[in-house]
Design a protein around this motif. Structure first.
Motif, PDB file in Angstrom:
ATOM      1  N   PRO A  44      26.081  40.181  45.377  1.00  0.00           N
ATOM      2  CA  PRO A  44      25.827  39.493  46.586  1.00  0.00           C
ATOM      3  C   PRO A  44      25.933  37.981  46.435  1.00  0.00           C
ATOM      4  O   PRO A  44      26.000  37.329  47.423  1.00  0.00           O
ATOM      5  CB  PRO A  44      24.332  39.881  46.641  1.00  0.00           C
ATOM      6  N   GLU A  45      26.361  37.818  45.269  1.00  0.00           N
ATOM      7  CA  GLU A  45      26.684  36.283  44.876  1.00  0.00           C
ATOM      8  C   GLU A  45      28.032  35.891  45.311  1.00  0.00           C
ATOM      9  O   GLU A  45      28.285  34.810  45.482  1.00  0.00           O
ATOM     10  CB  GLU A  45      26.379  35.743  43.525  1.00  0.00           C
ATOM     11  N   GLY A  46      28.792  37.029  45.741  1.00  0.00           N
ATOM     12  CA  GLY A  46      30.071  37.036  46.089  1.00  0.00           C
ATOM     13  C   GLY A  46      31.317  36.866  45.075  1.00  0.00           C
ATOM     14  O   GLY A  46      32.514  36.739  45.313  1.00  0.00           O
ATOM     15  N   ARG A  47      30.883  36.852  43.886  1.00  0.00           N
ATOM     16  CA  ARG A  47      31.965  36.938  42.779  1.00  0.00           C
ATOM     17  C   ARG A  47      32.208  38.107  42.156  1.00  0.00           C
ATOM     18  O   ARG A  47      31.041  38.998  41.808  1.00  0.00           O
ATOM     19  CB  ARG A  47      31.367  35.717  41.748  1.00  0.00           C
ATOM     20  N   ILE A  48      33.504  38.597  42.206  1.00  0.00           N
ATOM     21  CA  ILE A  48      33.583  39.662  41.672  1.00  0.00           C
ATOM     22  C   ILE A  48      34.508  39.654  40.389  1.00  0.00           C
ATOM     23  O   ILE A  48      35.501  39.237  40.344  1.00  0.00           O
ATOM     24  CB  ILE A  48      34.630  40.398  42.759  1.00  0.00           C
ATOM     25  N   ALA A  56      32.437  37.266  50.945  1.00  0.00           N
ATOM     26  CA  ALA A  56      31.004  37.578  51.610  1.00  0.00           C
ATOM     27  C   ALA A  56      31.057  38.181  52.745  1.00  0.00           C
ATOM     28  O   ALA A  56      31.972  38.262  53.526  1.00  0.00           O
ATOM     29  CB  ALA A  56      30.657  36.077  51.889  1.00  0.00           C
ATOM     30  N   ASP A  57      30.065  39.364  52.734  1.00  0.00           N
ATOM     31  CA  ASP A  57      29.890  39.978  53.946  1.00  0.00           C
ATOM     32  C   ASP A  57      29.455  39.309  55.079  1.00  0.00           C
ATOM     33  O   ASP A  57      28.362  38.701  55.094  1.00  0.00           O
ATOM     34  CB  ASP A  57      29.028  41.354  53.762  1.00  0.00           C
ATOM     35  N   HIS A  61      33.330  40.993  59.869  1.00  0.00           N
ATOM     36  CA  HIS A  61      34.332  40.584  58.829  1.00  0.00           C
ATOM     37  C   HIS A  61      33.915  40.258  57.480  1.00  0.00           C
ATOM     38  O   HIS A  61      32.647  40.102  57.070  1.00  0.00           O
ATOM     39  CB  HIS A  61      34.858  39.146  59.390  1.00  0.00           C
ATOM     40  N   VAL A  62      34.840  40.020  56.630  1.00  0.00           N
ATOM     41  CA  VAL A  62      34.862  39.401  55.140  1.00  0.00           C
ATOM     42  C   VAL A  62      35.193  38.110  55.201  1.00  0.00           C
ATOM     43  O   VAL A  62      36.266  37.751  55.516  1.00  0.00           O
ATOM     44  CB  VAL A  62      35.252  40.320  54.114  1.00  0.00           C
ATOM     45  N   LEU A  63      34.338  37.182  54.642  1.00  0.00           N
ATOM     46  CA  LEU A  63      34.735  35.883  54.605  1.00  0.00           C
ATOM     47  C   LEU A  63      35.341  35.643  53.206  1.00  0.00           C
ATOM     48  O   LEU A  63      34.546  35.848  52.088  1.00  0.00           O
ATOM     49  CB  LEU A  63      33.751  34.889  54.766  1.00  0.00           C
ATOM     50  N   LEU A  64      36.512  35.118  53.071  1.00  0.00           N
ATOM     51  CA  LEU A  64      37.271  34.918  51.815  1.00  0.00           C
ATOM     52  C   LEU A  64      37.377  33.419  51.630  1.00  0.00           C
ATOM     53  O   LEU A  64      37.877  32.732  52.437  1.00  0.00           O
ATOM     54  CB  LEU A  64      38.584  35.691  51.712  1.00  0.00           C
ATOM     55  N   THR A  65      36.742  32.714  50.655  1.00  0.00           N
ATOM     56  CA  THR A  65      36.857  31.299  50.165  1.00  0.00           C
ATOM     57  C   THR A  65      37.508  31.391  48.962  1.00  0.00           C
ATOM     58  O   THR A  65      37.128  31.737  47.926  1.00  0.00           O
ATOM     59  CB  THR A  65      35.617  30.887  50.054  1.00  0.00           C
ATOM     60  N   ALA A 114      34.354  46.555  50.923  1.00  0.00           N
ATOM     61  CA  ALA A 114      34.749  46.420  49.501  1.00  0.00           C
ATOM     62  C   ALA A 114      36.164  45.809  49.437  1.00  0.00           C
ATOM     63  O   ALA A 114      36.894  45.519  50.424  1.00  0.00           O
ATOM     64  CB  ALA A 114      34.761  47.798  49.018  1.00  0.00           C
ATOM     65  N   VAL A 115      36.382  45.492  48.293  1.00  0.00           N
ATOM     66  CA  VAL A 115      37.724  44.893  47.764  1.00  0.00           C
ATOM     67  C   VAL A 115      38.422  45.787  47.008  1.00  0.00           C
ATOM     68  O   VAL A 115      37.663  45.988  45.817  1.00  0.00           O
ATOM     69  CB  VAL A 115      37.700  43.637  47.586  1.00  0.00           C
ATOM     70  N   ARG A 116      39.747  46.355  47.281  1.00  0.00           N
ATOM     71  CA  ARG A 116      40.333  47.012  46.187  1.00  0.00           C
ATOM     72  C   ARG A 116      41.435  46.541  45.717  1.00  0.00           C
ATOM     73  O   ARG A 116      42.269  45.606  46.194  1.00  0.00           O
ATOM     74  CB  ARG A 116      41.033  48.400  47.173  1.00  0.00           C
ATOM     75  N   ASP A 117      41.787  46.513  44.297  1.00  0.00           N
ATOM     76  CA  ASP A 117      42.555  45.843  43.423  1.00  0.00           C
ATOM     77  C   ASP A 117      43.820  46.839  43.034  1.00  0.00           C
ATOM     78  O   ASP A 117      43.469  47.702  42.425  1.00  0.00           O
ATOM     79  CB  ASP A 117      41.978  45.343  42.381  1.00  0.00           C
ATOM     80  N   PHE A 118      44.861  46.378  43.489  1.00  0.00           N
ATOM     81  CA  PHE A 118      46.180  47.483  43.265  1.00  0.00           C
ATOM     82  C   PHE A 118      47.032  46.703  42.478  1.00  0.00           C
ATOM     83  O   PHE A 118      47.325  45.432  42.563  1.00  0.00           O
ATOM     84  CB  PHE A 118      46.893  47.947  44.521  1.00  0.00           C
ATOM     85  N   ASP A 119      47.319  47.136  41.162  1.00  0.00           N
ATOM     86  CA  ASP A 119      48.161  46.468  40.136  1.00  0.00           C
ATOM     87  C   ASP A 119      49.325  47.189  39.706  1.00  0.00           C
ATOM     88  O   ASP A 119      48.808  48.255  39.259  1.00  0.00           O
ATOM     89  CB  ASP A 119      47.283  45.939  39.013  1.00  0.00           C
ATOM     90  N   PRO A 120      50.379  46.845  40.053  1.00  0.00           N
ATOM     91  CA  PRO A 120      51.622  47.530  39.526  1.00  0.00           C
ATOM     92  C   PRO A 120      51.405  47.767  38.000  1.00  0.00           C
ATOM     93  O   PRO A 120      52.163  48.703  37.501  1.00  0.00           O
ATOM     94  CB  PRO A 120      52.977  46.918  39.989  1.00  0.00           C
ATOM     95  N   ARG A 121      50.952  47.075  37.312  1.00  0.00           N
ATOM     96  CA  ARG A 121      50.775  47.038  35.660  1.00  0.00           C
ATOM     97  C   ARG A 121      49.726  47.962  35.281  1.00  0.00           C
ATOM     98  O   ARG A 121      49.358  47.881  33.974  1.00  0.00           O
ATOM     99  CB  ARG A 121      50.680  45.604  35.130  1.00  0.00           C
ATOM    100  N   ALA A 122      48.925  48.484  36.232  1.00  0.00           N
ATOM    101  CA  ALA A 122      47.875  49.584  35.782  1.00  0.00           C
ATOM    102  C   ALA A 122      48.230  50.435  34.590  1.00  0.00           C
ATOM    103  O   ALA A 122      49.288  50.889  34.534  1.00  0.00           O
ATOM    104  CB  ALA A 122      47.322  50.253  36.934  1.00  0.00           C
ATOM    105  N   PRO A 123      47.295  50.558  33.402  1.00  0.00           N
ATOM    106  CA  PRO A 123      47.622  51.512  32.527  1.00  0.00           C
ATOM    107  C   PRO A 123      47.991  52.937  33.148  1.00  0.00           C
ATOM    108  O   PRO A 123      48.706  53.680  32.371  1.00  0.00           O
ATOM    109  CB  PRO A 123      46.348  51.463  31.674  1.00  0.00           C
ATOM    110  N   ALA A 124      47.152  53.389  34.216  1.00  0.00           N
ATOM    111  CA  ALA A 124      47.393  54.789  34.451  1.00  0.00           C
ATOM    112  C   ALA A 124      48.692  54.992  35.195  1.00  0.00           C
ATOM    113  O   ALA A 124      49.479  55.978  34.726  1.00  0.00           O
ATOM    114  CB  ALA A 124      46.375  55.044  35.572  1.00  0.00           C
TER     115      ALA A 124
END
Length: 267
Positions: A44-48, A56-57, A61-65, A114-124
């Motif tokens: 809820p504080e907005g920091r992931i 922020a919800d 929309h989602v507000l991204l600062t 939600a925010v999904r994080d896709f990283d090509p360097r993922a260990p999997a």
């Protein structure tokens, strides 16, 4: 075309499909690259943690600062300030927000963001060696029929993240295996194709705990090609951060479906 020739063609076609599935899974932004699904309600504080910016919800929309120190880009350009974001529906590489090679994909489910994080360097992704699948067997490809419901239905089912969500259903696929009739409750996709989440007697013992079946759209007479050789591992078999639905009531087959994708290859 003779039966033997037809079976040979089907096997080659299946092999090409299987190889394409492996290639797609290993792509830079394939399912193996998902390293997190972060629900804004949990922050809820907005920091992931591990995701730059302030999220922020804002209802629709989602507000991204973001500041310069966050190193984010928006539509391919360095971004500072505040922007209202809608859910991303484009392919992952085309998502609006990025952090270097990472793609930050905005997701909405049942009113929650939600925010999904896709990283090509993922260990999997680095550890991926392939998909275990049973070789093509024509006995697992049968003709079925789609029996649509008179109205759209939704059932609550547990998802892979432990939360319960609605699963929309448009009808049932009716088919026979070894002379015994079975049904699978299925969703109808926007293009008319069908999607069923199912388990069977091999689930959790020889294959993943559940799998997907994606027949094409029913024919004019509602006939459906039911091909368990193309049973799919769900995305959550590749990364724990997907929220795949479990099979709805009635979609656990009492037979061992020894066909299709089973598990990720080991080692």
């Amino acid at each position: 075309m003779s039966t033997d020739a037809s079976a040979g063609y089907d096997r080659r076609d299946w092999q090409e499909w299987h190889e394409q599935r492996i290639a797609s899974a290993g792509e830079p932004y394939g399912p193996l690259s998902l390293t997190g699904t972060h629900w804004l309600a949990d922050h809820p504080e907005g920091r992931i943690p591990a995701v730059p910016g302030l999220w922020a919800d804002d209802g629709d929309h989602v507000l991204l600062t973001a500041g310069g120190e966050d190193g984010l880009t928006l539509d391919g350009k360095p971004f500072t300030g505040t922007v209202a974001l809608a859910p991303d529906h484009a392919p992952i590489p085309a998502s609006r927000v990025a952090h270097g090679d990472r793609r930050l994909v905005v997701l909405r489910r049942e009113g929650l963001w939600a925010v999904r994080d896709f990283d090509p360097r993922a260990p999997a992704r680095r550890a991926f060696t392939g998909i275990e699948a049973t070789p093509y067997d024509p006995r697992w490809r049968v003709r079925g029929r789609f029996r649509p419901y008179g109205e759209h239905r939704s059932v609550r089912v547990e998802n892979a993240d432990g939360r319960e969500r609605g699963l929309g259903l448009g009808g049932e696929i009716v088919f026979a295996l070894d002379g015994t009739e079975h049904t699978l409750r299925a969703a109808v996709e926007a293009d008319g194709s069908l999607w069923a989440v199912f388990a069977d007697a091999t689930s959790g013992d020889g294959s993943y705990r559940f799998r997907f079946l994606r027949p094409g759209a029913p024919a004019a007479d509602l006939a459906v090609d039911v091909d368990f050789n193309r049973a799919l591992l769900p995305p959550c078999a590749f990364a724990d951060h997907f929220i795949c639905p479990f099979p709805p009531p009635g979609n656990t087959l009492p037979v061992a479906v020894a066909a299709g994708e089973r598990n990720l290859a080991e080692g």
